[in-house]
Design a protein around this motif. Structure first.
Motif, PDB file in Angstrom:
ATOM      1  N   ARG A 189       4.309   7.339  21.423  1.00 24.79           N
ATOM      2  CA  ARG A 189       5.159   7.723  20.256  1.00 24.79           C
ATOM      3  C   ARG A 189       4.412   6.359  19.180  1.00 24.79           C
ATOM      4  N   ASP A 190       5.090   5.480  20.320  1.00 26.14           N
ATOM      5  CA  ASP A 190       4.647   4.111  19.249  1.00 26.14           C
ATOM      6  C   ASP A 190       3.313   4.122  18.781  1.00 26.14           C
ATOM      7  N   ALA A 191       2.846   4.737  19.452  1.00 30.22           N
ATOM      8  CA  ALA A 191       1.044   4.929  18.651  1.00 30.22           C
ATOM      9  C   ALA A 191       1.102   5.468  17.491  1.00 30.22           C
ATOM     10  N   VAL A 192       1.574   6.683  17.787  1.00 30.89           N
ATOM     11  CA  VAL A 192       1.514   7.474  16.225  1.00 30.89           C
ATOM     12  C   VAL A 192       2.307   6.637  15.241  1.00 30.89           C
ATOM     13  N   ASP A 193       3.786   5.994  15.827  1.00 37.39           N
ATOM     14  CA  ASP A 193       3.984   5.524  14.774  1.00 37.39           C
ATOM     15  C   ASP A 193       3.238   3.835  13.884  1.00 37.39           C
ATOM     16  N   TYR A 194       2.454   3.516  15.035  1.00 34.69           N
ATOM     17  CA  TYR A 194       2.224   2.354  14.009  1.00 34.69           C
ATOM     18  C   TYR A 194       0.790   2.600  13.404  1.00 34.69           C
ATOM     19  N   VAL A 195       0.263   4.395  13.449  1.00 38.76           N
ATOM     20  CA  VAL A 195      -1.800   4.544  13.156  1.00 38.76           C
ATOM     21  C   VAL A 195      -0.397   4.735  11.543  1.00 38.76           C
ATOM     22  N   ARG A 196       1.028   5.830  11.358  1.00 40.90           N
ATOM     23  CA  ARG A 196       1.513   5.658  10.674  1.00 40.90           C
ATOM     24  C   ARG A 196       2.075   4.942   9.166  1.00 40.90           C
ATOM     25  N   LYS A 197       1.833   3.576   9.799  1.00 41.77           N
ATOM     26  CA  LYS A 197       2.614   2.838   9.498  1.00 41.77           C
ATOM     27  C   LYS A 197       1.321   1.764   8.581  1.00 41.77           C
ATOM     28  N   THR A 198       0.223   2.198   9.174  1.00 39.67           N
ATOM     29  CA  THR A 198      -1.196   1.155   9.029  1.00 39.67           C
ATOM     30  C   THR A 198      -1.074   2.569   7.545  1.00 39.67           C
ATOM     31  N   ALA A 199      -1.754   4.185   7.737  1.00 39.96           N
ATOM     32  CA  ALA A 199      -1.898   4.728   6.895  1.00 39.96           C
ATOM     33  C   ALA A 199      -1.196   4.608   5.748  1.00 39.96           C
ATOM     34  N   TRP A 200       0.073   4.756   5.852  1.00 41.71           N
ATOM     35  CA  TRP A 200       0.696   3.629   4.052  1.00 41.71           C
ATOM     36  C   TRP A 200       0.228   2.874   3.676  1.00 41.71           C
ATOM     37  N   ALA A 201      -0.065   1.600   4.847  1.00 40.14           N
ATOM     38  CA  ALA A 201      -0.519   0.621   3.788  1.00 40.14           C
ATOM     39  C   ALA A 201      -1.781   0.968   2.784  1.00 40.14           C
ATOM     40  N   ALA A 202      -2.498   1.500   3.464  1.00 34.03           N
ATOM     41  CA  ALA A 202      -4.064   2.265   3.031  1.00 34.03           C
ATOM     42  C   ALA A 202      -3.618   3.042   1.477  1.00 34.03           C
ATOM     43  N   GLU A 203      -2.504   3.971   1.647  1.00 30.63           N
ATOM     44  CA  GLU A 203      -1.869   4.404   0.426  1.00 30.63           C
ATOM     45  C   GLU A 203      -1.697   3.561  -0.848  1.00 30.63           C
ATOM     46  N   GLU A 204      -0.755   3.035   0.198  1.00 27.91           N
ATOM     47  CA  GLU A 204       0.370   2.137  -1.653  1.00 27.91           C
ATOM     48  C   GLU A 204      -0.993   1.224  -1.472  1.00 27.91           C
ATOM     49  N   TRP A 205      -2.529   0.764  -1.067  1.00 29.93           N
ATOM     50  CA  TRP A 205      -2.568  -0.126  -1.328  1.00 29.93           C
ATOM     51  C   TRP A 205      -4.047   0.677  -2.402  1.00 29.93           C
ATOM     52  N   GLN A 206      -4.259   2.050  -2.139  1.00 30.16           N
ATOM     53  CA  GLN A 206      -5.099   2.868  -3.501  1.00 30.16           C
ATOM     54  C   GLN A 206      -3.898   3.492  -4.857  1.00 30.16           C
ATOM     55  N   GLU A 207      -2.727   3.346  -4.437  1.00 29.71           N
ATOM     56  CA  GLU A 207      -1.723   3.780  -5.038  1.00 29.71           C
ATOM     57  C   GLU A 207      -1.747   2.699  -5.978  1.00 29.71           C
ATOM     58  N   ARG A 208      -1.664   1.496  -5.852  1.00 26.02           N
ATOM     59  CA  ARG A 208      -0.969  -0.085  -6.654  1.00 26.02           C
ATOM     60  C   ARG A 208      -3.003  -0.406  -7.290  1.00 26.02           C
ATOM     61  N   GLN A 209      -3.824   0.038  -6.870  1.00 27.03           N
ATOM     62  CA  GLN A 209      -5.020  -0.262  -7.605  1.00 27.03           C
ATOM     63  C   GLN A 209      -5.159   0.910  -9.112  1.00 27.03           C
ATOM     64  N   LEU A 210      -4.646   1.829  -8.283  1.00 29.24           N
ATOM     65  CA  LEU A 210      -4.381   2.677  -9.718  1.00 29.24           C
ATOM     66  C   LEU A 210      -3.719   2.744 -10.492  1.00 29.24           C
ATOM     67  N   GLN A 211      -2.447   1.853 -10.646  1.00 26.36           N
ATOM     68  CA  GLN A 211      -1.256   1.413 -11.214  1.00 26.36           C
ATOM     69  C   GLN A 211      -1.351   0.490 -11.940  1.00 26.36           C
ATOM     70  N   ARG A 212      -2.491   0.042 -11.080  1.00 24.87           N
ATOM     71  CA  ARG A 212      -2.986  -1.517 -12.100  1.00 24.87           C
ATOM     72  C   ARG A 212      -1.789  -2.179 -11.300  1.00 24.87           C
ATOM     73  N   ARG A 213      -1.322  -2.401 -10.746  1.00 26.95           N
ATOM     74  CA  ARG A 213      -0.774  -3.714  -9.791  1.00 26.95           C
ATOM     75  C   ARG A 213      -1.227  -4.392  -9.006  1.00 26.95           C
ATOM     76  N   ASP A 214      -1.120  -5.310  -8.677  1.00 25.03           N
ATOM     77  CA  ASP A 214      -1.557  -6.455  -7.808  1.00 25.03           C
ATOM     78  C   ASP A 214      -1.496  -5.762  -6.203  1.00 25.03           C
ATOM     79  N   PRO A 215      -2.679  -5.462  -5.605  1.00 24.14           N
ATOM     80  CA  PRO A 215      -2.501  -4.180  -4.122  1.00 24.14           C
ATOM     81  C   PRO A 215      -2.896  -5.563  -3.011  1.00 24.14           C
ATOM     82  N   HIS A 216      -2.706  -6.533  -2.993  1.00 25.51           N
ATOM     83  CA  HIS A 216      -2.418  -7.467  -1.855  1.00 25.51           C
ATOM     84  C   HIS A 216      -1.349  -7.390  -1.519  1.00 25.51           C
ATOM     85  N   THR A 217      -0.608  -7.200  -2.681  1.00 28.31           N
ATOM     86  CA  THR A 217       0.993  -7.219  -1.915  1.00 28.31           C
ATOM     87  C   THR A 217       1.285  -6.094  -1.016  1.00 28.31           C
TER      88      THR A 217
END
Length: 233
Positions: free
Chosen positions: A146-174
């Motif tokens: 469960r803890d490993a899945v939780d960590y993977v999900r949060k890391t996956a969320w960060a990867a998604e946010e990185w791409q979406e912020r790039q598309l929205q012309r926001r700073d992905p480094h945040t």
């Protein structure tokens, strides 16, 4: 999670289309849609896919093709193209068209890109964890999974946010401080678990990897001591 959408008709009220197959995942994928109108005019329109699965998705665009139209869709991030068909529309309570539902002629797990695959994989891992709970598995293993899945999900969320912020012309480094905070949370969690194992004598000096772990903790402690010493001064 299936829902029904209105189909556009030329000579009558909206009709109901078939319920969608499979759960859709929220994404933001820029695509280019090309189709030919009944008059023979060729149309090319920029669109965003906002809910997708392997069978199709929901597109937001300025000008909408009619239900039954065939489209050539191109993922503007990957350059991959697929053929699709418009199967319905989504409308607001006031009747305003919010998007068109399209069905890929050939279902694809890759066309919508990495973010869709990350969301789908995360959901599969959660379902797998729930399935494992009904099996005869040691609670400690279930907790670790469960803890490993939780960590993977949060890391996956960060990867998604990185791409979406790039598309929205926001700073992905945040996104990076969020990754660091999650790493610290996970390290704290693991340290507490290992401390409990030491107290329970499930971990000893003979346990594999302990010398290397001890040296890593020493280095970490020194850096932390320096950090807090500097802050206090």
């Amino acid at each position: 999670m299936a829902f029904e959408m209105d189909a556009m008709t030329e000579n009558g009220p909206p009709i109901k289309t078939e319920k969608r197959r499979g759960v859709r995942f929220p994404v933001v994928v820029p695509v280019e849609a090309k189709w030919q109108e009944a008059s023979g005019k060729n149309i090319k329109e920029a669109a965003n896919a906002i809910e997708v699965n392997a069978q199709g998705g929901l597109l937001e665009m300025k000008n909408y093709p009619s239900v039954g139209s065939h489209l050539d869709l191109t993922n503007l991030l990957s350059g991959e193209s697929f053929r699709a068909r418009v199967v319905g529309t989504r409308r607001s309570t006031g009747g305003h068209v919010l998007g068109v539902a399209v069905e890929l002629v050939i279902p694809s797990d890759t066309f919508w890109g990495v973010n869709f695959r990350l969301k789908k994989t995360s959901a599969e891992l959660v379902r797998l964890h729930h399935a494992m709970q009904s099996g005869n598995i040691d609670p400690r293993i279930l907790r670790e999974f469960r803890d490993a899945v939780d960590y993977v999900r949060k890391t996956a969320w960060a990867a998604e946010e990185w791409q979406e912020r790039q598309l929205q012309r926001r700073d992905p480094h945040t996104v990076l401080p969020l990754i660091t905070a999650e790493r610290i949370r996970r390290a704290t969690q693991l340290s507490d678990a290992i401390s409990a194992d030491l107290v329970a004598r499930e971990v000893t000096s003979e346990t594999a990897g302990m010398p290397e772990f001890f040296r890593a903790v020493e280095r970490l402690y020194q850096h932390l001591a320096d950090l807090f010493r500097d802050r206090e001064s």
